[in-house]
Design a protein around this motif. Structure first.
Motif, mmCIF file in Angstrom:
data_model
loop_
_atom_site.group_PDB
_atom_site.id
_atom_site.type_symbol
_atom_site.label_atom_id
_atom_site.label_comp_id
_atom_site.label_asym_id
_atom_site.label_seq_id
_atom_site.Cartn_x
_atom_site.Cartn_y
_atom_site.Cartn_z
ATOM 1 N N TYR A 25 0.825 -1.208 0.000
ATOM 2 C CA TYR A 25 0.000 0.000 0.000
ATOM 3 C C TYR A 25 0.861 1.261 0.000
ATOM 4 N N TRP A 26 1.835 1.311 0.926
ATOM 5 C CA TRP A 26 2.620 2.544 1.041
ATOM 6 C C TRP A 26 3.664 2.673 -0.063
ATOM 7 N N ALA A 27 4.085 1.547 -0.609
ATOM 8 C CA ALA A 27 4.991 1.625 -1.762
ATOM 9 C C ALA A 27 4.257 2.295 -2.925
ATOM 10 N N GLU A 28 2.976 1.967 -3.081
ATOM 11 C CA GLU A 28 2.173 2.613 -4.141
ATOM 12 C C GLU A 28 2.037 4.111 -3.873
ATOM 13 N N GLN A 29 1.767 4.454 -2.621
ATOM 14 C CA GLN A 29 1.595 5.876 -2.290
ATOM 15 C C GLN A 29 2.892 6.659 -2.517
ATOM 16 N N PRO A 425 -6.086 5.940 6.106
ATOM 17 C CA PRO A 425 -5.191 4.856 5.720
ATOM 18 C C PRO A 425 -3.951 4.779 6.607
ATOM 19 N N GLY A 426 -3.620 3.575 7.007
ATOM 20 C CA GLY A 426 -2.405 3.363 7.782
ATOM 21 C C GLY A 426 -2.597 3.444 9.282
ATOM 22 N N TYR A 427 -3.708 4.016 9.718
ATOM 23 C CA TYR A 427 -3.946 4.113 11.163
ATOM 24 C C TYR A 427 -4.813 2.932 11.600
ATOM 25 N N SER A 428 -4.215 2.066 12.400
ATOM 26 C CA SER A 428 -4.986 0.971 12.977
ATOM 27 C C SER A 428 -5.444 1.438 14.353
ATOM 28 N N VAL A 429 -6.639 2.013 14.383
ATOM 29 C CA VAL A 429 -7.131 2.661 15.605
ATOM 30 C C VAL A 429 -7.826 1.633 16.497
ATOM 31 N N VAL A 451 -3.346 3.938 18.644
ATOM 32 C CA VAL A 451 -3.004 3.496 17.294
ATOM 33 C C VAL A 451 -1.968 2.395 17.437
ATOM 34 N N GLU A 452 -2.231 1.284 16.745
ATOM 35 C CA GLU A 452 -1.323 0.162 16.828
ATOM 36 C C GLU A 452 -0.014 0.452 16.095
ATOM 37 N N TYR A 453 1.078 -0.076 16.634
ATOM 38 C CA TYR A 453 2.387 0.048 16.001
ATOM 39 C C TYR A 453 2.362 -0.623 14.634
ATOM 40 N N PRO A 454 3.045 -0.101 13.633
ATOM 41 C CA PRO A 454 3.718 1.190 13.620
ATOM 42 C C PRO A 454 2.767 2.328 13.230
ATOM 43 N N LEU A 455 3.103 3.524 13.671
ATOM 44 C CA LEU A 455 2.354 4.681 13.186
ATOM 45 C C LEU A 455 2.620 4.787 11.684
ATOM 46 N N PRO A 456 1.650 5.256 10.917
ATOM 47 C CA PRO A 456 1.867 5.375 9.469
ATOM 48 C C PRO A 456 2.920 6.437 9.149
ATOM 49 N N PRO A 457 3.351 6.506 7.889
ATOM 50 C CA PRO A 457 4.332 7.529 7.528
ATOM 51 C C PRO A 457 3.804 8.936 7.836
ATOM 52 N N GLY A 458 4.717 9.856 8.083
ATOM 53 C CA GLY A 458 4.320 11.249 8.332
ATOM 54 C C GLY A 458 4.168 11.562 9.804
ATOM 55 N N CYS A 459 4.003 10.510 10.630
ATOM 56 C CA CYS A 459 3.843 10.760 12.062
ATOM 57 C C CYS A 459 5.198 11.014 12.716
ATOM 58 N N MET A 460 5.161 11.397 13.988
ATOM 59 C CA MET A 460 6.411 11.762 14.664
ATOM 60 C C MET A 460 7.392 10.586 14.667
#
Ligand code: ATP
Ligand code: MG
Length: 640
Positions: A25-29, A425-429, A451-460
């Motif tokens: 998913y994130w490789a596509e983004q 997308p990417g946030y497993s809440v 939010v479950e590990y790992p936080l998605p890209p862009g987070c701290m």
């Protein structure tokens, strides 16, 4: 705005894939941005709770935000600046923006600023502030933007934390037509700080006289002349190289210095521009925030530019010359996407509603709001006044982009009043019971939003210079689980929509009943004469805690009369009884002209609570107007 509808299956599938097939998913983004060197690993999870995104890749935020558009669409609008404070306007195309950024970058380099060096930006909302941010990321310097006008003490502590080689500042800002000199505050801050920046680059707006410190202070205009033709190549950075540090608002305590990466942030923002905001390259995006806050970083500066949109940068109040100013800008510049905060909308609510109807808003597709709970009365009011969808987004300085929202770009989900929507997308809440630490899987159960590990890209990435505090603060609340805590309290309904009930600190326990301050505030705010309200829990020997309300009336003309106050208080209590039950009824509803808020416009409930309990309110460095708290102190100390 349409009403409740179940979460569309198309989006749930997208979200599901972003979690279960994270790498693909994130490789596509990641294809949304340009890479100098492709990454070899999408996400390195070998050292939890740390996550490293797009490892091995090299890219540059400035290249993606400016250079590639200057190459592809050089004449397209990039930055539109309007100041109703100084009555100035300037428009830069992507080619012109690139030239200004290169000049600024050349000035920084000439002062010895290079990769990994910190640059502190203490600026009003002027284009030079954005040139400075982009120039930093262009050459790999780490910017630390401090909200302009912050007092010397808070600025000094940020100087000591960031240890900047150089500070970019201006003679003054202006608020409501009143000049706010920055230079004396900066000089005092540098005097107070242990760390002394080698140089201070001053943008002289001609608003306030300045004293110059020889050998340290530099004049931007003069140096710019020397670098008019500067060509400064971008420095290709590791995706994981820090791009900036930025402090949280300080609502719940001492602000935390959030550190952001480069590649993950670029990818996440680029994706959000389409998936959440449904913006299109060539259009105009207007965020009413300030570059001093995360919304300013992500959605005044980087997001729109990364997406090839023009960003409208506005210096001025929403009510000056009158409450139509924002809408006048929307009409003039054909803004398609707008982003603001509930606190700003509540300011408009006190003004003439006709002002919102005066302009042609046909270009505008939606107004996004974030930063605080969006109460239903405010949402309904602004939606009716504008005739546009109002979309709530829930996120934090830490995350850099929305955790909860509606995925516009994917399909047309509908919003539910009171809910910022579903996990992006990417946030497993996940929701957890605070006391037992158990995950809450059923519908409508109240728990801590994690939010479950790992936080998605862009987070701290971490807390600046303090990995241990990062781990301890955010990742240690639920024993045995690798989850990030937002410290907010929420519920999820059967359709998967989440509702944020407030901070975990803001839960009131009245005689064993757990109530969110937000629920009580919402009930009170539905009274026609209430513009704004803050509810806090105050220790009570009998009930454990009682709710105490402080409200700002829309029409306060009769409120110096004690009987009128009492009558309004009684009406409000009746309203709470009717909506939530007598258990939620505040012990008192008091009326004030102003509520204590952070400079970013958030209610300082913990300070109000401390004052009500006769305690020290703690770190108040980010408070906007200390007199608001003083008024409350006097009120609660006075006999009933
Ligand atoms: P500090 O962390 O220093 O105490 P802060 O949490 O106010 O300050 P920010 O990162 O500016 O700093 O704000 C994020 C917080 O704002 C969230 O954790 C949440 O409490 C609140 N918030 C943001 N958006 C929303 C929203 N749409 N609905 C409800 N609450 C929101
Ligand atoms: Mg916070």
């Amino acid at each position: 705005m349409s009403l409740a509808a179940p979460l569309s299956p198309a989006y749930s599938a997208v979200h599901q894939r972003s979690i279960s097939d994270r790498e693909t998913y994130w490789a596509e983004q990641a294809a949304r941005i340009e890479w100098d060197t492709p990454f070899s690993q999408v996400c390195d999870t070998s050292n939890p709770p740390f996550a490293r995104w797009f490892v091995g890749g090299r890219t540059n935020l400035c290249h993606n935000a400016v250079d590639r558009h200057a190459r592809d669409t050089p004449g397209a609008q990039a930055l539109i600046w309007v100041s109703t404070e100084t009555h100035q306007e300037r428009i830069y195309s992507f080619a012109e923006l690139l030239r200004e950024v290169e000049r600024m970058a050349a000035i920084l380099q000439a002062q010895g600023v290079g990769q990994g060096d910190r640059v502190l930006v203490y600026m009003p909302m002027v284009p030079e502030a954005i040139f400075a941010m982009l120039a930093c990321v262009r050459i790999g310097a780490i910017h630390s933007v401090v909200f302009g006008g912050f007092a010397s003490g808070s600025l000094a502590s940020r100087i000591d934390d960031a240890q900047p080689k150089l500070v970019v500042s201006a003679d003054a800002g202006s608020r409501g037509g009143k000049v706010v000199p920055y230079k004396p505050l900066l000089d005092e801050a540098i005097r107070l700080a242990q760390h002394k920046p080698a140089s201070v680059l001053m943008v002289d707006r001609g608003l306030a006289p300045m004293e110059t410190v020889p050998g340290r202070d530099l004049d931007y205009a003069a140096l710019r002349e020397q670098h008019l033709d500067a060509k400064v190549p971008v420095v290709w950075l590791e995706s994981t190289a820090p791009s900036y540090t930025l402090y949280t608002s300080g609502t719940t305590g001492k602000p935390k210095g959030v550190q952001r990466d480069t590649g993950g942030y670029a990818v996440a923002l680029a994706a959000s521009m389409e998936q959440i905001y449904a913006g299109k390259p060539g259009e105009v995006y207007f965020s009413t925030s300030d570059i001093g806050w995360v919304v300013g970083h992500s959605y005044i500066v980087y997001g729109p530019l990364l997406h090839g949109m023009a960003t409208l940068v506005y210096e001025g109040l929403p009510t000056r010359p009158d409450a139509a100013i924002w809408w006048q800008l929307v009409e003039r510049f054909k803004v398609t996407v707008m982003f603001s905060a509930p606190t700003a909308v509540r300011v408009l609510k006190k003004a003439d509603p006709e002002a919102l109807k005066r302009h042609d808003l046909s270009s505008l597709r939606a107004l996004f709001l974030a930063g605080e709970p969006l109460d239903e009365p405010t949402a309904t009011w602004i939606s009716a006044a504008l005739g546009k969808p109002i979309i709530d987004n829930y996120w934090q300085t830490e995350t850099g982009w929305p955790i909860l929202g509606l995925a516009n770009g994917v399909d047309a989900q509908t919003s539910k009043f009171g809910s910022p929507g579903v996990p992006m997308p990417g946030y497993s809440v996940k929701l957890f019971d605070e006391a037992s630490g158990e995950e809450l899987l059923g519908g409508n159960q109240k728990g801590v939003v994690c939010v479950e590990y790992p936080l998605p890209p862009g987070c701290m990435q971490t807390i600046w210079q303090d990995d241990a505090r990062f781990v301890k603060t955010y990742w240690s609340s639920i024993p045995g689980r690798q989850v990030y805590s937002t410290f907010d309290w929420g519920i999820r309904d059967a359709d998967g929509y989440h509702f944020i009930l407030g901070r975990t600190d803001d839960v009131i326990n009245v005689a064993g009943h757990r109530l969110g301050t937000r629920e009580i505030e919402e009930a009170i705010a539905s009274h026609p004469n209430v513009a704004e309200v803050a509810v806090v829990g105050v220790a009570d020997s009998l009930k454990g805690q009682v709710a105490m309300a402080f409200a700002v009336a829309k029409d306060s003309s009769r409120l110096d009369d004690e009987a009128a106050c009492k009558a309004l208080e009684a009406e409000i209590m009746k309203l709470v009884d009717g909506n939530l039950g007598a258990v939620a009824r505040p012990a008192r509803v008091r009326f004030v002209n102003l509520l204590p808020k952070t400079r970013s416009g958030k209610l300082l409930r913990r300070a109000i609570q401390a004052v009500c309990e006769g305690r020290d309110p703690g770190d108040l460095t980010t408070i906007d107007d200390p007199s608001s708290l003083e008024t409350i102190r006097q009120m609660v100390q006075a006999p009933r």
